[in-house]
Scaffold this motif. Structure first.
Motif, PDB file in Angstrom:
ATOM      1  N   SER A 102       0.844  -1.192   0.000  1.00  0.00           N
ATOM      2  CA  SER A 102       0.000   0.000   0.000  1.00  0.00           C
ATOM      3  C   SER A 102       0.880   1.243   0.000  1.00  0.00           C
ATOM      4  O   SER A 102       1.741   1.408   0.873  1.00  0.00           O
ATOM      5  CB  SER A 102      -0.910  -0.008   1.229  1.00  0.00           C
ATOM      6  N   ILE A 103       0.692   2.138  -0.971  1.00  0.00           N
ATOM      7  CA  ILE A 103       1.496   3.364  -1.083  1.00  0.00           C
ATOM      8  C   ILE A 103       0.569   4.564  -1.182  1.00  0.00           C
ATOM      9  O   ILE A 103      -0.639   4.432  -1.457  1.00  0.00           O
ATOM     10  CB  ILE A 103       2.422   3.323  -2.319  1.00  0.00           C
ATOM     11  N   ILE A 104       1.147   5.734  -0.945  1.00  0.00           N
ATOM     12  CA  ILE A 104       0.403   6.966  -1.170  1.00  0.00           C
ATOM     13  C   ILE A 104       0.091   7.064  -2.656  1.00  0.00           C
ATOM     14  O   ILE A 104       0.975   6.857  -3.494  1.00  0.00           O
ATOM     15  CB  ILE A 104       1.213   8.176  -0.687  1.00  0.00           C
ATOM     16  N   PRO A 105      -1.150   7.349  -3.039  1.00  0.00           N
ATOM     17  CA  PRO A 105      -1.522   7.304  -4.460  1.00  0.00           C
ATOM     18  C   PRO A 105      -0.633   8.186  -5.334  1.00  0.00           C
ATOM     19  O   PRO A 105      -0.309   9.326  -4.981  1.00  0.00           O
ATOM     20  CB  PRO A 105      -2.975   7.798  -4.461  1.00  0.00           C
ATOM     21  N   VAL A 106      -0.248   7.648  -6.473  1.00  0.00           N
ATOM     22  CA  VAL A 106       0.568   8.342  -7.473  1.00  0.00           C
ATOM     23  C   VAL A 106      -0.250   8.439  -8.754  1.00  0.00           C
ATOM     24  O   VAL A 106      -0.714   7.421  -9.282  1.00  0.00           O
ATOM     25  CB  VAL A 106       1.889   7.597  -7.734  1.00  0.00           C
ATOM     26  N   CYS A 107      -0.428   9.662  -9.233  1.00  0.00           N
ATOM     27  CA  CYS A 107      -1.209   9.878 -10.453  1.00  0.00           C
ATOM     28  C   CYS A 107      -0.381   9.480 -11.671  1.00  0.00           C
ATOM     29  O   CYS A 107       0.796   9.839 -11.781  1.00  0.00           O
ATOM     30  CB  CYS A 107      -1.645  11.342 -10.559  1.00  0.00           C
ATOM     31  N   THR A 108      -0.995   8.739 -12.577  1.00  0.00           N
ATOM     32  CA  THR A 108      -0.321   8.279 -13.797  1.00  0.00           C
ATOM     33  C   THR A 108      -1.077   8.671 -15.061  1.00  0.00           C
ATOM     34  O   THR A 108      -0.851   8.086 -16.121  1.00  0.00           O
ATOM     35  CB  THR A 108      -0.155   6.759 -13.765  1.00  0.00           C
ATOM     36  N   SER A 109      -1.965   9.646 -14.972  1.00  0.00           N
ATOM     37  CA  SER A 109      -2.732  10.059 -16.143  1.00  0.00           C
ATOM     38  C   SER A 109      -1.849  10.855 -17.093  1.00  0.00           C
ATOM     39  O   SER A 109      -0.674  11.113 -16.832  1.00  0.00           O
ATOM     40  CB  SER A 109      -3.946  10.888 -15.703  1.00  0.00           C
ATOM     41  N   GLU A 110      -2.429  11.272 -18.200  1.00  0.00           N
ATOM     42  CA  GLU A 110      -1.666  12.014 -19.199  1.00  0.00           C
ATOM     43  C   GLU A 110      -1.237  13.380 -18.692  1.00  0.00           C
ATOM     44  O   GLU A 110      -0.262  13.945 -19.187  1.00  0.00           O
ATOM     45  CB  GLU A 110      -2.510  12.173 -20.474  1.00  0.00           C
ATOM     46  N   LYS A 111      -1.940  13.938 -17.736  1.00  0.00           N
ATOM     47  CA  LYS A 111      -1.598  15.247 -17.208  1.00  0.00           C
ATOM     48  C   LYS A 111      -0.768  15.166 -15.926  1.00  0.00           C
ATOM     49  O   LYS A 111      -0.547  16.183 -15.261  1.00  0.00           O
ATOM     50  CB  LYS A 111      -2.869  16.048 -16.940  1.00  0.00           C
ATOM     51  N   ALA A 112      -0.325  13.978 -15.577  1.00  0.00           N
ATOM     52  CA  ALA A 112       0.432  13.804 -14.341  1.00  0.00           C
ATOM     53  C   ALA A 112       1.872  14.242 -14.537  1.00  0.00           C
ATOM     54  O   ALA A 112       2.387  14.328 -15.660  1.00  0.00           O
ATOM     55  CB  ALA A 112       0.374  12.345 -13.901  1.00  0.00           C
ATOM     56  N   ARG A 113       2.545  14.524 -13.437  1.00  0.00           N
ATOM     57  CA  ARG A 113       3.960  14.849 -13.459  1.00  0.00           C
ATOM     58  C   ARG A 113       4.778  13.594 -13.729  1.00  0.00           C
ATOM     59  O   ARG A 113       4.455  12.503 -13.272  1.00  0.00           O
ATOM     60  CB  ARG A 113       4.374  15.480 -12.128  1.00  0.00           C
ATOM     61  N   SER A 114       5.864  13.783 -14.458  1.00  0.00           N
ATOM     62  CA  SER A 114       6.653  12.633 -14.893  1.00  0.00           C
ATOM     63  C   SER A 114       7.578  12.112 -13.802  1.00  0.00           C
ATOM     64  O   SER A 114       7.806  10.903 -13.705  1.00  0.00           O
ATOM     65  CB  SER A 114       7.473  13.009 -16.132  1.00  0.00           C
ATOM     66  N   LYS A 115       8.125  13.003 -12.987  1.00  0.00           N
ATOM     67  CA  LYS A 115       9.133  12.578 -12.015  1.00  0.00           C
ATOM     68  C   LYS A 115       8.577  11.604 -10.972  1.00  0.00           C
ATOM     69  O   LYS A 115       9.229  10.594 -10.670  1.00  0.00           O
ATOM     70  CB  LYS A 115       9.754  13.805 -11.351  1.00  0.00           C
ATOM     71  N   PRO A 116       7.415  11.842 -10.368  1.00  0.00           N
ATOM     72  CA  PRO A 116       6.879  10.828  -9.444  1.00  0.00           C
ATOM     73  C   PRO A 116       6.632   9.482 -10.113  1.00  0.00           C
ATOM     74  O   PRO A 116       6.850   8.425  -9.497  1.00  0.00           O
ATOM     75  CB  PRO A 116       5.576  11.462  -8.937  1.00  0.00           C
ATOM     76  N   ILE A 117       6.193   9.515 -11.367  1.00  0.00           N
ATOM     77  CA  ILE A 117       5.941   8.250 -12.069  1.00  0.00           C
ATOM     78  C   ILE A 117       7.251   7.508 -12.304  1.00  0.00           C
ATOM     79  O   ILE A 117       7.345   6.283 -12.092  1.00  0.00           O
ATOM     80  CB  ILE A 117       5.212   8.519 -13.401  1.00  0.00           C
ATOM     81  N   ARG A 118       8.281   8.215 -12.725  1.00  0.00           N
ATOM     82  CA  ARG A 118       9.571   7.578 -12.945  1.00  0.00           C
ATOM     83  C   ARG A 118      10.154   7.044 -11.646  1.00  0.00           C
ATOM     84  O   ARG A 118      10.770   5.969 -11.618  1.00  0.00           O
ATOM     85  CB  ARG A 118      10.522   8.590 -13.583  1.00  0.00           C
ATOM     86  N   TYR A 119       9.978   7.804 -10.578  1.00  0.00           N
ATOM     87  CA  TYR A 119      10.486   7.372  -9.282  1.00  0.00           C
ATOM     88  C   TYR A 119       9.784   6.086  -8.829  1.00  0.00           C
ATOM     89  O   TYR A 119      10.417   5.133  -8.357  1.00  0.00           O
ATOM     90  CB  TYR A 119      10.282   8.488  -8.272  1.00  0.00           C
TER      91      TYR A 119
END
Length: 440
Positions: A102-119
């Motif tokens: 279980s993690i703090i939600p990370v947005c992965t939509s098209e308008k999301a920031r790239s750095k959290p997704i890459r991390y």
């Protein structure tokens, strides 16, 4: 399936502050679910938990990191030195499991920031390597926690931050992309084959799409390419990839390539094309000088254009007027006051037009005979007797007789009458009677 068992397992989802309650809280309201891995049915999440497979993460949001273990060691996280998962859902027959973090939600939509997704992806890949999990697993369908088909072990209900998971990992620094397509090394996997083919196609079109297109058009081209190459039956595989698997690969490649790929494009050295051998401070100084020069030239052009407009309008050149018209501050215009002095103001007086001239009587030229004799003496009549002394005092340029004077006088009176009649008929203006002055 026994309804009593279903009711008992369903009640566990509604107990507060438990991992199972977070499963139903973070699931989409209409959840994909089924009795197999296709999850072709869509049901409300309260009903979806009755199926052995369901969608756990919402679309465009990741709240659970799920690892698919193809081996029968669900406790591998202990020997790998990783934090304990929240849930361990194992197959009762072969021991293969899904680990839920279980993690703090990370947005992965098209308008999301790239750095959290890459991390998040870097953490997931590193943990998947240590857990010996399936690297091709991308969800979103997982084993339903708490379902009677599976053995569910609820360990804790804490929510991890990505940094807490990264503390136990050594995130690798690996090259972002390969130099050439290597399909032979991944010929055993449909996912890897599609990924290799799709990513190199994305590398070839991403530069053009950044200039002329958009991320949406870029994703659509990748999706069309992926569907056309999803013909693995012709390559000797048992079946093609499902639509959800193809779309997941397209989404992953599109997002990463759009945000991070530069490839073999020439390095951007700036407009000045400065040499890399110069120090950073020297390059910054040269760039600053060029920027200030360009800014001064642009300001001068704006001030000169404003001055010309004010001059053409016949207005006074003041710093306030120039600043308002040029869109600058008065203090900035004051620094360029020498430009105001160079502007030569044009005459504000407009030349008189023909329609503004009134045809007055005093503008009528004298007769030609009178113009030739500008110093005309008082005429004398031949019948008059004039003394020799009076005649000797006069030095006339020409002698006139009463008959000649009378004929000239009649001619002038006729011309004046004609002009007066034209003025009265045309302009209805008052004619200055100068006939008496002429006669005198």
């Amino acid at each position: 399936m026994n309804s009593a068992v279903l009711n008992e397992s369903a009640q566990r989802y509604f107990q507060p502050k438990t991992a199972l309650s977070r499963v139903i809280a973070e699931a989409p309201y209409f959840t994909r679910c089924s009795d197999n891995k296709t999850a072709a049915r869509i049901r409300p999440r309260e009903f979806a938990i009755r199926y052995p497979y369901m969608q756990v993460n919402r679309t465009g949001m990741v709240s659970w990191l799920i690892f698919d273990l193809d081996h029968n060691d669900p406790l591998i996280w202990e020997s790998a030195g990783l934090p304990a998962p929240n849930l361990v859902v194992s197959n009762r027959h072969n021991g293969q499991s899904h680990l839920f973090y279980s993690i703090i939600p990370v947005c992965t939509s098209e308008k999301a920031r790239s750095k959290p997704i890459r991390y998040m992806k870097a953490i997931y890949e590193s943990m998947a390597t240590k857990l010996n999990a399936d690297p091709a697993y991308s969800g979103p369908v997982a084993k339903t926690p708490g379902h009677p088909w599976w053995r569910t072990w609820e360990i804790h209900s804490d929510v991890y931050e990505l940094g807490e998971l990264a503390d136990s990992l050594d995130l690798p620094l690996k090259p972002y992309w390969g130099h050439k397509e290597n399909t032979d090394a991944v010929s055993h996997s449909r996912h890897c084959l599609l990924f290799e083919e799709l990513r190199f196609f994305a590398y070839s079109i991403v530069a053009k799409e950044r200039e002329q297109g958009s991320f949406i058009s870029f994703s659509r081209q990748l999706e069309s390419f992926a569907h056309s190459h999803n013909a693995f039956i012709n390559r000797g595989f048992a079946a093609n990839l499902t639509q959800s698997q193809v779309l997941a690969t397209v989404k992953s490649v599109a997002r990463w390539t759009w945000d991070r790929y530069t490839g073999s494009l020439p390095r951007n050295k700036g407009v000045m094309r400065l040499d890399n051998s110069l120090s950073l401070r020297e390059r910054q100084q040269k760039a600053a000088k060029r920027t200030h020069k360009t800014r001064r030239q642009s300001t001068q052009v704006r001030i000169q254009q404003a001055c010309q407009q004010l001059t053409q309008q016949g207005l006074k050149l003041t710093q306030t007027a120039v600043a308002k018209l040029a869109g600058l501050s008065r203090q900035t215009v004051a620094k360029y006051c020498h430009l105001l002095n160079r502007i030569e103001p044009t005459s504000l007086a407009t030349p008189a037009t023909k329609s503004s001239v009134k045809h007055a009587v005093h503008q009528i030229p004298a007769p030609q005979d009178c113009q030739q004799n500008s110093a005309m003496p008082k005429p004398t009549c031949s019948k008059d007797k004039v003394s020799s002394s009076s005649q000797s005092s006069l030095t006339p340029a020409r002698s006139f007789t009463c008959e000649s004077y009378g004929s000239q006088k009649n001619t002038v009176d006729a011309q004046i009458g004609q002009l007066q009649s034209r003025e009265i008929a045309g302009n209805n203006s008052k004619i200055v009677p100068i006939t008496e002055r002429w006669r005198s």
